[in-house]
Design a protein around this motif. Structure first.
Motif, short mmCIF file in Angstrom:
data_model
loop_
_atom_site.label_atom_id
_atom_site.label_comp_id
_atom_site.label_asym_id
_atom_site.label_seq_id
_atom_site.Cartn_x
_atom_site.Cartn_y
_atom_site.Cartn_z
N GLY A 9 0.78 -1.23 0.00
CA GLY A 9 0.00 0.00 0.00
C GLY A 9 0.81 1.27 0.00
N VAL A 10 2.12 1.18 -0.17
CA VAL A 10 2.97 2.37 -0.20
C VAL A 10 2.79 3.07 -1.54
CG1 VAL A 10 5.34 3.22 -0.05
CG2 VAL A 10 4.61 1.31 1.38
N GLN A 11 2.67 4.39 -1.52
CA GLN A 11 2.48 5.16 -2.75
C GLN A 11 3.76 5.19 -3.58
OE1 GLN A 11 1.03 9.00 -1.59
NE2 GLN A 11 -0.98 8.24 -0.95
N PHE A 12 3.60 5.60 -4.85
CA PHE A 12 4.70 5.52 -5.81
C PHE A 12 5.90 6.36 -5.36
CE2 PHE A 12 6.98 7.24 -9.46
CZ PHE A 12 7.35 6.08 -10.12
N GLU A 13 5.66 7.63 -5.04
CA GLU A 13 6.77 8.51 -4.67
C GLU A 13 7.45 8.02 -3.41
OE1 GLU A 13 7.65 13.21 -3.55
OE2 GLU A 13 5.59 12.47 -3.79
N THR A 14 6.67 7.61 -2.44
CA THR A 14 7.23 7.10 -1.19
C THR A 14 8.04 5.83 -1.44
OG1 THR A 14 5.36 8.01 0.05
CG2 THR A 14 6.68 6.32 1.15
N ALA A 15 7.51 4.93 -2.27
CA ALA A 15 8.22 3.69 -2.58
C ALA A 15 9.54 3.97 -3.29
CB ALA A 15 7.34 2.78 -3.44
N MET A 16 9.56 4.95 -4.19
CA MET A 16 10.80 5.27 -4.90
C MET A 16 11.86 5.80 -3.94
SD MET A 16 11.53 8.17 -7.79
CE MET A 16 11.38 9.42 -6.51
N VAL A 17 11.48 6.72 -3.07
CA VAL A 17 12.44 7.29 -2.13
C VAL A 17 12.96 6.22 -1.17
CG1 VAL A 17 12.73 8.95 -0.25
CG2 VAL A 17 11.44 9.59 -2.29
N LEU A 18 12.07 5.36 -0.66
CA LEU A 18 12.50 4.31 0.26
C LEU A 18 13.40 3.29 -0.44
CD1 LEU A 18 9.20 3.60 2.25
CD2 LEU A 18 11.24 4.79 3.05
N ALA A 19 13.10 2.97 -1.70
CA ALA A 19 13.94 2.02 -2.43
C ALA A 19 15.33 2.56 -2.65
CB ALA A 19 13.27 1.66 -3.77
N ALA B 298 7.03 -4.72 4.55
CA ALA B 298 7.81 -3.62 3.98
C ALA B 298 9.16 -3.51 4.68
CB ALA B 298 7.04 -2.32 4.09
N LYS B 299 9.20 -3.74 5.98
CA LYS B 299 10.47 -3.68 6.70
C LYS B 299 11.40 -4.81 6.27
CE LYS B 299 8.32 -1.51 10.71
NZ LYS B 299 7.89 -1.67 12.12
N TYR B 300 10.85 -6.00 6.04
CA TYR B 300 11.68 -7.11 5.55
C TYR B 300 12.25 -6.79 4.17
CZ TYR B 300 9.92 -10.09 9.32
OH TYR B 300 9.62 -10.62 10.55
N VAL B 301 11.43 -6.20 3.31
CA VAL B 301 11.88 -5.85 1.96
C VAL B 301 13.00 -4.82 2.02
CG1 VAL B 301 11.19 -4.74 -0.20
CG2 VAL B 301 9.69 -6.42 0.87
N LEU B 302 12.83 -3.79 2.85
CA LEU B 302 13.85 -2.76 2.96
C LEU B 302 15.13 -3.30 3.60
CD1 LEU B 302 11.79 0.38 4.03
CD2 LEU B 302 12.75 -0.15 1.79
N ALA B 303 14.99 -4.20 4.57
CA ALA B 303 16.19 -4.79 5.18
C ALA B 303 16.98 -5.59 4.15
CB ALA B 303 15.78 -5.68 6.36
N ALA B 304 16.28 -6.37 3.33
CA ALA B 304 16.96 -7.12 2.27
C ALA B 304 17.61 -6.18 1.26
CB ALA B 304 15.97 -8.05 1.57
N ALA B 305 16.92 -5.08 0.94
CA ALA B 305 17.48 -4.10 0.01
C ALA B 305 18.73 -3.44 0.58
CB ALA B 305 16.43 -3.05 -0.33
N MET B 306 18.76 -3.21 1.89
CA MET B 306 19.96 -2.63 2.51
C MET B 306 21.16 -3.56 2.38
SD MET B 306 18.28 -1.14 6.02
CE MET B 306 16.80 -0.13 5.97
N VAL B 307 20.93 -4.85 2.57
CA VAL B 307 22.02 -5.83 2.45
C VAL B 307 22.51 -5.88 1.01
CG1 VAL B 307 22.65 -8.24 2.69
CG2 VAL B 307 21.16 -7.17 4.39
N VAL B 308 21.58 -5.89 0.05
CA VAL B 308 21.96 -5.90 -1.36
C VAL B 308 22.72 -4.63 -1.72
CG1 VAL B 308 21.09 -5.91 -3.73
CG2 VAL B 308 20.07 -7.43 -2.02
N GLY B 309 22.25 -3.49 -1.23
CA GLY B 309 22.92 -2.24 -1.52
C GLY B 309 24.30 -2.14 -0.90
#
Length: 507
Positions: free
Chosen positions: A440-450, A478-489
């Motif tokens: 349910g995260v909006q487009f702009e918010t999802a882009m900035v968080l990604a 969403a927190k699990y997704v961002l945590a995985a993205a942090m590791v990848v980044g």
């Protein structure tokens, strides 16, 4: 002792170091009469120290078929699994926090992202703020050492751009490591050279901020955060710092270490013997730091609501210019500290500063083998030189590109692998945005968080969008997704793809 340490698996050594580090906030909490926090860190330190000793005894003489591969696996394990251990004392000390949120906080700190679930820093005690800053500092030190000892000989982490193109070799070729040195010996040698330097720079910055009027505890946390480019602050940023503009100037100078590895390790990695002012990463970074603030200042100057040229107006303009310079530098190095004068620029002109510029700077990132994240300046430089050469060939089809073999390699093979990484980075942003949109995260918010997660610039959520984004309001998925993205980044997609290569496991 150094030779004996090489007999133990890399991940076990990191577990032992992290366990011993828990004693620091334990003693600090005890000095503040915070006995509940002291017990949480002390008991966790004892538990995990014993566990590390038992694992060290059990694996002392274990030698994998390829130490280099095992260290790369250990590096991935460190950023993904070690935060579980780091979260235990944090969870025990905060009664109102779930273990999932404590783990997210530690993943964010250890990957030097700096995203926090606590919008009000006063909710946490000083020992907890110290632990967050220490975890980020240790994560930055780990990537400093690992980049030189593990990623460099594998042509990963940005080193693939300048790697010599040889038949049968590529970013995932591990045979060259055996020809250079034993990976454990490389790890020990680089750690012996980089750890004292990293610690000394942190102490110097700490003392400098304290002399300029900052509270010693806050100065220490900010010093560790600047060296690790984590952006962790116990007071909510530099806006509440007591060091003022003098502290920002000092922090600006120390953020230069995140622009190029030559600022701290000239000749450390073999071919890096040129002067830092001739390094393409450093020159590109300084160019961005000069041009972008000038354009932002010009925009604010044109839109200024006051036409007066008095002394007060000139001072406001200069503060706005400095705020732009510092903030551009901070987000280019993926530190994420916002200058206290950054909002003053908007107040001076009546115009809002576009956060999209900071999003783009975070994507570019800092130098190779530094604590900064993002695409890296060297890859951007390779793409720029390739584009410049292609445009030149459109005008002069028969022209010959010069500047030596190294420049030709960067324009050809370097630009090719840099473009591949940029595509992987873009696809990762798209994938994270799609997964966040499912919650349910909006487009702009999802882009900035990604972008914030993949570039390890957690504070970007506060300034990148039209309104500040709170990590605490995200769902568990969403927190699990961002945590995985942090590791990848933090580890980068190429290193993870190297682990998925079948040839990686056959040899």
């Amino acid at each position: 002792m150094a030779l004996r340490l090489t007999e133990f698996p890399f991940i076990v050594l990191m577990m032992g170091i992290a366990a011993l580090a828990m004693m620091v906030p334990a003693f600090y909490a005890f000095s503040l009469d915070d006995f509940a926090g002291a017990r949480a860190f002390l008991y966790s330190a004892i538990l995990f120290t014993l566990l590390s000793v038992l694992l060290a005894i059990a694996t002392q003489h274990y030698r994998p078929a390829s130490i280099a591969r095992s260290q790369l696996v250990a590096l991935l394990t460190a950023f993904s699994v070690l935060p579980v251990m780091l979260a235990v004392p944090f969870y025990e000390a905060v009664n109102t926090l779930t273990f999932r949120d404590a783990w997210f906080e530690m993943v964010s700190s250890f990957t030097t992202t700096g995203a926090t679930l606590f919008d009000n820093p006063r909710v946490l005690t000083r020992p907890l703020h110290l632990w967050r800053a220490m975890v980020g500092w240790m994560g930055g030190l780990l990537i400093w050492v690992a980049a030189a000892s593990i990623l460099a000989p594998m042509n990963l982490g940005g080193f693939e751009v300048r790697a010599t193109a040889t038949a049968g070799q590529g970013p995932t070729d591990f045979r060259q490591i055996a020809r250079i040195a034993d990976p454990s010996e490389r790890l020990t040698r680089f750690a012996a050279r980089l750890v004292p330097l990293y610690a000394a720079l942190t102490v110097v910055l700490w003392l400098g901020l304290t002399i300029l009027g900052e509270v010693p505890f806050v100065a220490l946390c900010h010093a560790m955060s600047v060296m690790a480019t984590s952006g962790i602050s116990p007071v909510g940023g530099l806006f509440y710092s007591g060091a003022g503009i003098g502290g920002e100037v000092l922090i600006f100078l120390f953020m230069l270490f995140a622009l190029s590895r030559l600022t701290f390790g000239r000749g450390l990695m073999g071919e890096d013997r040129q002067n830092v002012f001739h390094d393409p990463e450093f020159r590109l970074g300084m160019t961005l730091i000069v041009i972008l603030p000038a354009l932002l200042f010009l925009r604010h100057w044109i839109g200024a609501t006051e036409a007066s040229t008095g002394i007060g107006e000139i001072q406001s303009g200069l503060r706005a210019l400095w705020g732009s310079i510092f903030t551009v530098m901070s987000f280019l190095t993926t530190t994420g500290f916002e200058s206290a004068s950054w909002l003053g620029a908007a107040n001076w002109s009546g115009l809002q500063t576009p956060g999209l510029i900071l999003v783009g700077l975070s994507m570019i990132g800092g130098g190779v083998a530094t604590t900064a994240g993002g695409v890296k300046l060297l890859r951007v430089y390779a793409l720029y030189k390739h584009s410049e050469r292609e445009l030149e060939r459109l005008v002069h089809p028969n022209s010959v590109g010069g500047a030596g073999a190294d420049a030709r390699r960067i324009r050809k093979q370097g630009a090719y692998i840099a473009w591949i990484f940029f595509m992987l980075f873009s696809m990762s942003i798209a994938a994270v945005m799609v997964l966040l949109s499912l919650t349910g995260v909006q487009f702009e918010t999802a882009m900035v968080l990604a972008v914030a997660a993949l570039s390890t610039t957690g504070p970007l959520a506060d300034v990148g969008a039209e309104a500040p984004i709170s990590y605490a309001g995200l769902t568990a998925f969403a927190k699990y997704v961002l945590a995985a993205a942090m590791v990848v980044g933090r580890l980068e997609a190429l290193a993870i793809i190297a682990l998925l290569n079948p040839e990686f496991w056959r040899r």
